[in-house]
Write an enzyme that holds these catalytic residues in place. Structure first.
Site, PDB file in Angstrom:
ATOM      1  N   CYS A 128      -8.366 -43.102 -82.291  1.00 28.23           N
ATOM      2  CA  CYS A 128      -8.981 -44.431 -82.402  1.00 28.23           C
ATOM      3  C   CYS A 128     -10.328 -44.351 -83.117  1.00 28.23           C
ATOM      4  O   CYS A 128     -10.597 -45.112 -84.049  1.00 28.23           O
ATOM      5  CB  CYS A 128      -9.143 -45.059 -81.018  1.00 28.23           C
ATOM      6  SG  CYS A 128      -7.592 -45.644 -80.293  1.00 28.23           S
ATOM      7  N   GLU A 180     -15.855 -52.392 -79.777  1.00 27.71           N
ATOM      8  CA  GLU A 180     -16.548 -51.133 -80.039  1.00 27.71           C
ATOM      9  C   GLU A 180     -17.728 -51.342 -80.980  1.00 27.71           C
ATOM     10  O   GLU A 180     -17.617 -51.999 -82.005  1.00 27.71           O
ATOM     11  CB  GLU A 180     -15.582 -50.103 -80.617  1.00 27.71           C
ATOM     12  CG  GLU A 180     -14.436 -49.726 -79.683  1.00 27.71           C
ATOM     13  CD  GLU A 180     -14.896 -49.033 -78.403  1.00 27.71           C
ATOM     14  OE1 GLU A 180     -16.077 -48.594 -78.345  1.00 27.71           O
ATOM     15  OE2 GLU A 180     -14.086 -48.927 -77.458  1.00 27.71           O
ATOM     16  N   HIS A 212     -10.649 -51.919 -78.467  1.00 29.56           N
ATOM     17  CA  HIS A 212      -9.741 -51.243 -77.539  1.00 29.56           C
ATOM     18  C   HIS A 212      -9.168 -52.253 -76.536  1.00 29.56           C
ATOM     19  O   HIS A 212      -9.894 -53.155 -76.078  1.00 29.56           O
ATOM     20  CB  HIS A 212     -10.481 -50.154 -76.749  1.00 29.56           C
ATOM     21  CG  HIS A 212     -10.418 -48.802 -77.373  1.00 29.56           C
ATOM     22  ND1 HIS A 212     -11.537 -48.075 -77.729  1.00 29.56           N
ATOM     23  CD2 HIS A 212      -9.348 -48.023 -77.698  1.00 29.56           C
ATOM     24  CE1 HIS A 212     -11.168 -46.914 -78.241  1.00 29.56           C
ATOM     25  NE2 HIS A 212      -9.851 -46.858 -78.229  1.00 29.56           N
ATOM     26  N   ARG A 229      -8.863 -34.124 -77.011  1.00 40.11           N
ATOM     27  CA  ARG A 229      -8.555 -33.523 -75.713  1.00 40.11           C
ATOM     28  C   ARG A 229      -7.081 -33.178 -75.606  1.00 40.11           C
ATOM     29  O   ARG A 229      -6.703 -32.220 -74.924  1.00 40.11           O
ATOM     30  CB  ARG A 229      -8.975 -34.479 -74.592  1.00 40.11           C
ATOM     31  CG  ARG A 229      -8.735 -33.954 -73.179  1.00 40.11           C
ATOM     32  CD  ARG A 229      -9.238 -34.940 -72.141  1.00 40.11           C
ATOM     33  NE  ARG A 229      -8.638 -36.256 -72.287  1.00 40.11           N
ATOM     34  CZ  ARG A 229      -7.430 -36.585 -71.810  1.00 40.11           C
ATOM     35  NH1 ARG A 229      -6.693 -35.691 -71.174  1.00 40.11           N
ATOM     36  NH2 ARG A 229      -6.977 -37.813 -71.963  1.00 40.11           N
TER      37      ARG A 229
END
Length: 213
Positions: free
Chosen positions: A142, A79, A165, A89
């Site tokens: 995360c 990342e 990830h 979400r």
């Protein structure tokens, strides 16, 4: 000292390969003679950040890498950037579901990873493991942890860190499902490669690894 973190299961899952990969990577790195601490984080907004801050205070690592699961991705994702935004979400493991909230009130809009992500990408690919540079860590726990980590390291001179990830691992998928997955052993090897690369790389290499969308 090196600090590695992974997450507990979330979203109804019974396992999280980020934590399994971290524990296996710790073993690989300890066999190199390195001092490594591994900490499992709760998949909970706020609480995960508190546990991470405690681990940073306890171990005072020169290198800290947090790891999470990105189910559906095909590759190890290095990342690039953490953003100051929680926008869940789905609820976390404590039922919290922040929407359009800051990770750190009044903090910078974003932080970049201080890992040599291009050099690490090259090294992982040389090892034969699929990997990529990712331009988004999402807006769930995360990213919450990635931003918290970089915010903390900003005030700890000399310490570096970032977020990685990992995909699903095969046992998480129903038989016959075609969703991408990767063996945990490969994930662990990739994490160890990133650590080894970071320890010997002070200036990242230049190579194309961007995205068009």
């Amino acid at each position: 000292m090196i600090l590695l973190t992974g997450f507990e299961p979330f979203g109804g899952g019974t396992t999280n390969p980020s934590w399994t990969a971290v524990t296996q990577a710790r073993t690989l790195l300890e066999s190199d003679g390195l001092a490594v601490a591994a900490v499992e984080l709760p998949c909970v907004f706020g609480e995960s950040a508190s546990v991470l801050r405690g681990a940073l205070d306890e171990f005072r690592p020169e290198l800290a890498i947090c790891v999470g699961q990105a189910g559906g991705r095909e590759r190890i994702s290095l990342e690039r950037v953490a953003i100051n935004c929680d926008d869940a979400r789905i609820p976390d493991n404590a039922g919290k579901q922040p929407v359009d909230a800051e990770v750190v009130a009044g903090g910078p809009a974003a932080y970049f990873s201080s890992l040599p992500i291009k050099a690490a990408l090259h090294a992982i690919n040389v090892a034969g493991i699929p990997a990529e540079v990712s331009q988004t860590a999402g807006t769930y726990v995360c990213n919450h942890i990635f931003y918290t980590l970089m915010h903390q390291l900003h005030s700890r001179p000399g310490a570096r860190g970032g977020f990685i990830h990992v995909p699903f691992e095969p046992s998480q998928l129903p038989q016959g499902r075609s969703t991408p997955a990767m063996r945990v052993e490969l994930m662990a090897q990739a994490l160890a490669v990133v650590v080894r690369t970071a320890l010997v790389t002070t200036v990242d290499i230049r190579m194309a690894a961007g995205a068009t969308h």
